[in-house]
Design a protein around this motif. Structure first.
Motif, PDB file in Angstrom:
ATOM      1  N   ARG A 174     -36.744  76.538  67.359  1.00 33.38           N
ATOM      2  CA  ARG A 174     -36.450  77.662  68.249  1.00 33.38           C
ATOM      3  C   ARG A 174     -36.181  77.173  69.671  1.00 33.38           C
ATOM      4  O   ARG A 174     -35.268  77.675  70.335  1.00 33.38           O
ATOM      5  N   GLU A 178     -32.805  77.965  71.675  1.00 32.70           N
ATOM      6  CA  GLU A 178     -32.853  78.656  72.970  1.00 32.70           C
ATOM      7  C   GLU A 178     -32.136  77.843  74.047  1.00 32.70           C
ATOM      8  O   GLU A 178     -31.409  78.396  74.883  1.00 32.70           O
ATOM      9  N   VAL A 239     -31.758  84.876  70.256  1.00 38.77           N
ATOM     10  CA  VAL A 239     -32.318  84.067  69.172  1.00 38.77           C
ATOM     11  C   VAL A 239     -33.004  84.990  68.169  1.00 38.77           C
ATOM     12  O   VAL A 239     -33.727  85.917  68.547  1.00 38.77           O
ATOM     13  N   LEU A 241     -34.414  85.029  63.689  1.00 42.93           N
ATOM     14  CA  LEU A 241     -34.539  84.287  62.439  1.00 42.93           C
ATOM     15  C   LEU A 241     -33.358  84.630  61.542  1.00 42.93           C
ATOM     16  O   LEU A 241     -33.078  85.806  61.284  1.00 42.93           O
ATOM     17  N   PRO A 246     -34.575  79.761  62.914  1.00 39.59           N
ATOM     18  CA  PRO A 246     -34.002  80.253  64.174  1.00 39.59           C
ATOM     19  C   PRO A 246     -32.510  79.987  64.286  1.00 39.59           C
ATOM     20  O   PRO A 246     -32.022  78.886  64.051  1.00 39.59           O
ATOM     21  N   GLY A 289     -39.079  87.694  63.956  1.00 39.72           N
ATOM     22  CA  GLY A 289     -40.154  86.721  63.902  1.00 39.72           C
ATOM     23  C   GLY A 289     -41.456  87.356  64.379  1.00 39.72           C
ATOM     24  O   GLY A 289     -41.488  88.444  64.938  1.00 39.72           O
TER      25      GLY A 289
END
Length: 290
Positions: A174, A178, A239, A241, A246, A289
């Motif tokens: 993640r 990001e 972002v 899932l 991710p 998430g």
């Protein structure tokens, strides 16, 4: 102040909360405002003597209006995923409303909520977002309290999703995604090169690319240059899932247009695929998430 004035004043005290409920249910500032206004018209027709618990009555009325709108939207299917990506936000009326919508609800959550059934969405928003008891939710969605609780629970599982990676790897993946999204928004070549692996590969559905653009791009320099040019799309990104891993959803006004499936190796983006085909988008499991 006369009775009508008192009623209007009491309604105005509830307007902000009602707007927040409607906004999360509908994902549209314009529709949310219309739902709240319709609730006022119904209250005005009913009169003050017809309502004992005004906050509860208004919550029920707004929720039923939203449920009807969600059902009509589902029947029309007027905004299929995967249609051409606009250059500016189009779900409401300009960037200010876009910013309000995203700040109030969250872009990834809006995308996931749009995948819930109307009754699931209403039950989840009311209970998890506004702590409305299931005894009050049940008549709104036409279920028993036990069934309403199951609706919200099913929605909650879909919103949270099922991670496909262990917690430590998930968090690391993640962070890289990001950083990639942030660099894409800024269009900074140096930052993009820092987050892309030297042999990164970008694949994309034809519908996601300008005419003449190759469906595959290879190498950090080429992918970074292309991403910097097309990075204006990233301002609609968040972002989320994607099949438990991710990735990035591109969703102006919370309406899904593209999904980036991102592969991470050694703390860098090793590759990503831009999915734009409606059938492929619909098959993806998307979640916010935990």
């Amino acid at each position: 102040m006369d009775r009508d004035g008192v009623l209007a004043e009491r309604f105005e005290a509830e307007r902000g909360r009602l707007g927040a409920v409607a906004l999360r249910m509908l994902g549209s500032t314009g529709e949310a405002e219309e739902a709240v206004q319709e609730a006022w018209l119904r209250l005005d027709r009913a009169g003050p003597d017809a309502v004992e618990n005004l906050p509860g009555w208004l919550t029920t009325v707004v929720s039923r209006i939203c449920l009807d709108l969600l059902r009509a939207r589902a029947a029309r299917r007027e905004e299929p995923v995967g249609e051409a990506l606009p250059e500016v936000a189009s779900a409401d009326a300009g960037p200010e409303r876009e910013a309000l919508l995203v700040e109030s609800v969250g872009r990834a959550l809006l995308v996931v909520l749009d995948r819930l059934g109307p009754a699931e969405r209403v039950a989840f928003v009311l209970h998890d977002g506004f702590a409305v008891p299931f005894e009050q939710i049940a008549p709104i969605v036409g279920r028993t309290p036990v069934a309403a609780k199951k609706l919200a629970s099913r929605a909650r599982r879909r919103v949270r999703g099922t991670p496909a990676l262990p917690p430590e790897r998930l968090a690391g993946h993640r962070r890289v995604v990001e950083a990639f999204l942030a660099a894409s928004r800024g269009g900074d070549l140096a930052e993009l090169l820092a987050v892309l692996a030297p042999d990164v590969v970008r694949r994309a559905d034809p519908a996601a690319l300008p005419p003449g653009r190759a469906p595959v791009a290879r190498g950090a320099a080429e992918v970074a240059r292309e991403t910097a040019v097309l990075g204006r799309r990233a301002r609609f990104g968040a972002v989320a899932l994607v099949d438990g891993v991710p990735g990035i959803v591109i969703a102006p006004g919370g309406r899904l247009r593209l999904v980036l499936r991102v592969a991470v190796t050694g703390g860098r983006v090793a590759g990503f695929e831009v999915v734009a085909d409606p059938a492929r988008l619909a098959a993806l499991e998307l979640a916010v998430g935990a």
